[in-house]
Design a protein around this motif. Sequence first.
Motif, mmCIF file in Angstrom:
data_model
loop_
_atom_site.group_PDB
_atom_site.id
_atom_site.type_symbol
_atom_site.label_atom_id
_atom_site.label_comp_id
_atom_site.label_asym_id
_atom_site.label_seq_id
_atom_site.Cartn_x
_atom_site.Cartn_y
_atom_site.Cartn_z
ATOM 1 N N SER A 1 -5.968 -1.054 11.612
ATOM 2 C CA SER A 1 -6.931 -0.446 10.707
ATOM 3 C C SER A 1 -7.327 0.926 11.246
ATOM 4 C CB SER A 1 -8.183 -1.331 10.597
ATOM 5 O OG SER A 1 -9.205 -0.655 9.896
ATOM 6 N N SER A 2 -7.620 1.825 10.340
ATOM 7 C CA SER A 2 -8.042 3.171 10.753
ATOM 8 C C SER A 2 -9.394 3.143 11.454
ATOM 9 C CB SER A 2 -8.114 4.102 9.540
ATOM 10 O OG SER A 2 -9.147 3.700 8.665
ATOM 11 N N SER B 1 -1.834 -2.150 7.147
ATOM 12 C CA SER B 1 -3.188 -1.627 7.298
ATOM 13 C C SER B 1 -4.189 -2.595 6.664
ATOM 14 C CB SER B 1 -3.311 -0.262 6.621
ATOM 15 O OG SER B 1 -4.667 0.110 6.552
ATOM 16 N N ASP C 1 -7.179 -1.606 6.041
ATOM 17 C CA ASP C 1 -8.198 -0.709 5.497
ATOM 18 C C ASP C 1 -8.590 -1.149 4.088
ATOM 19 O OD1 ASP C 1 -8.818 1.628 7.302
ATOM 20 O OD2 ASP C 1 -6.631 1.644 7.382
ATOM 21 N N ARG D 1 -8.036 3.812 0.461
ATOM 22 C CA ARG D 1 -6.742 4.496 0.552
ATOM 23 C C ARG D 1 -6.848 5.800 1.340
ATOM 24 N NH1 ARG D 1 -1.863 4.299 -1.601
ATOM 25 N NH2 ARG D 1 -0.701 6.217 -1.876
ATOM 26 N N TRP E 1 -6.918 5.169 5.045
ATOM 27 C CA TRP E 1 -5.586 4.722 5.467
ATOM 28 C C TRP E 1 -4.626 5.909 5.604
ATOM 29 C CZ3 TRP E 1 -1.746 2.353 1.497
ATOM 30 C CH2 TRP E 1 -0.569 1.950 2.131
ATOM 31 N N HIS F 1 4.873 1.430 5.885
ATOM 32 C CA HIS F 1 3.413 1.372 5.854
ATOM 33 C C HIS F 1 2.989 0.643 4.582
ATOM 34 C CE1 HIS F 1 2.935 4.119 9.210
ATOM 35 N NE2 HIS F 1 3.941 4.794 8.704
ATOM 36 N N SER G 1 -0.327 -1.782 2.585
ATOM 37 C CA SER G 1 -1.722 -2.204 2.573
ATOM 38 C C SER G 1 -2.093 -2.716 1.192
ATOM 39 C CB SER G 1 -2.659 -1.054 2.943
ATOM 40 O OG SER G 1 -4.000 -1.515 3.007
#
Length: 174
Positions: free
Chosen positions: A69-70, A100, A102, A105, A108, A121, A123
Amino acid sequence: VLNHIAENYKSAFSCEDEDQQKAVEKRLESFRRMAIGKTIPAFSVPDINGNSVTLQTLRAPYHLILFWSSTCPHCMQMLPELASLYQGSLRERMDILAVSLDTERKAWTRALHGGDYPWHHVSELKGWNAVIANDFHIYATPTMILTDRQGNILAKPITLPELRTELREKGIIE
């Protein structure tokens, strides 16, 4: 130790908090389902362009599934280090699926901006409520799962040094 606990945990001779007991049992069941040697659940997750990514999308003989996660400082430190490891012949032998967790968006994509992360990538942008996070029983980031092409779990390293060791032991890198 965790295998032993997962297989032998319940005691018929004690009084227990039912909510805590259920939470522990759920965690132990999760551990059993995602143990080394088991097969990962089927998944279909949208990539950054909205295309669906599944296990069949991944073509290399080995796969590293990374939940991150960011908002996780450990994750943000790990991404460039993983990119450094993921060079040369490793790219041909292993796909990375960065999942991700997150919810936004923008957060992310901003976390990916400026980094050279040449892998898949994906999510659902649902954070911990993402179907894939629930199916894989993810409760912490970063979490790494190394599988073969069929989705059999080969290792669950916690750190990049552990990942390097697993990759060497399995002959994926020298």
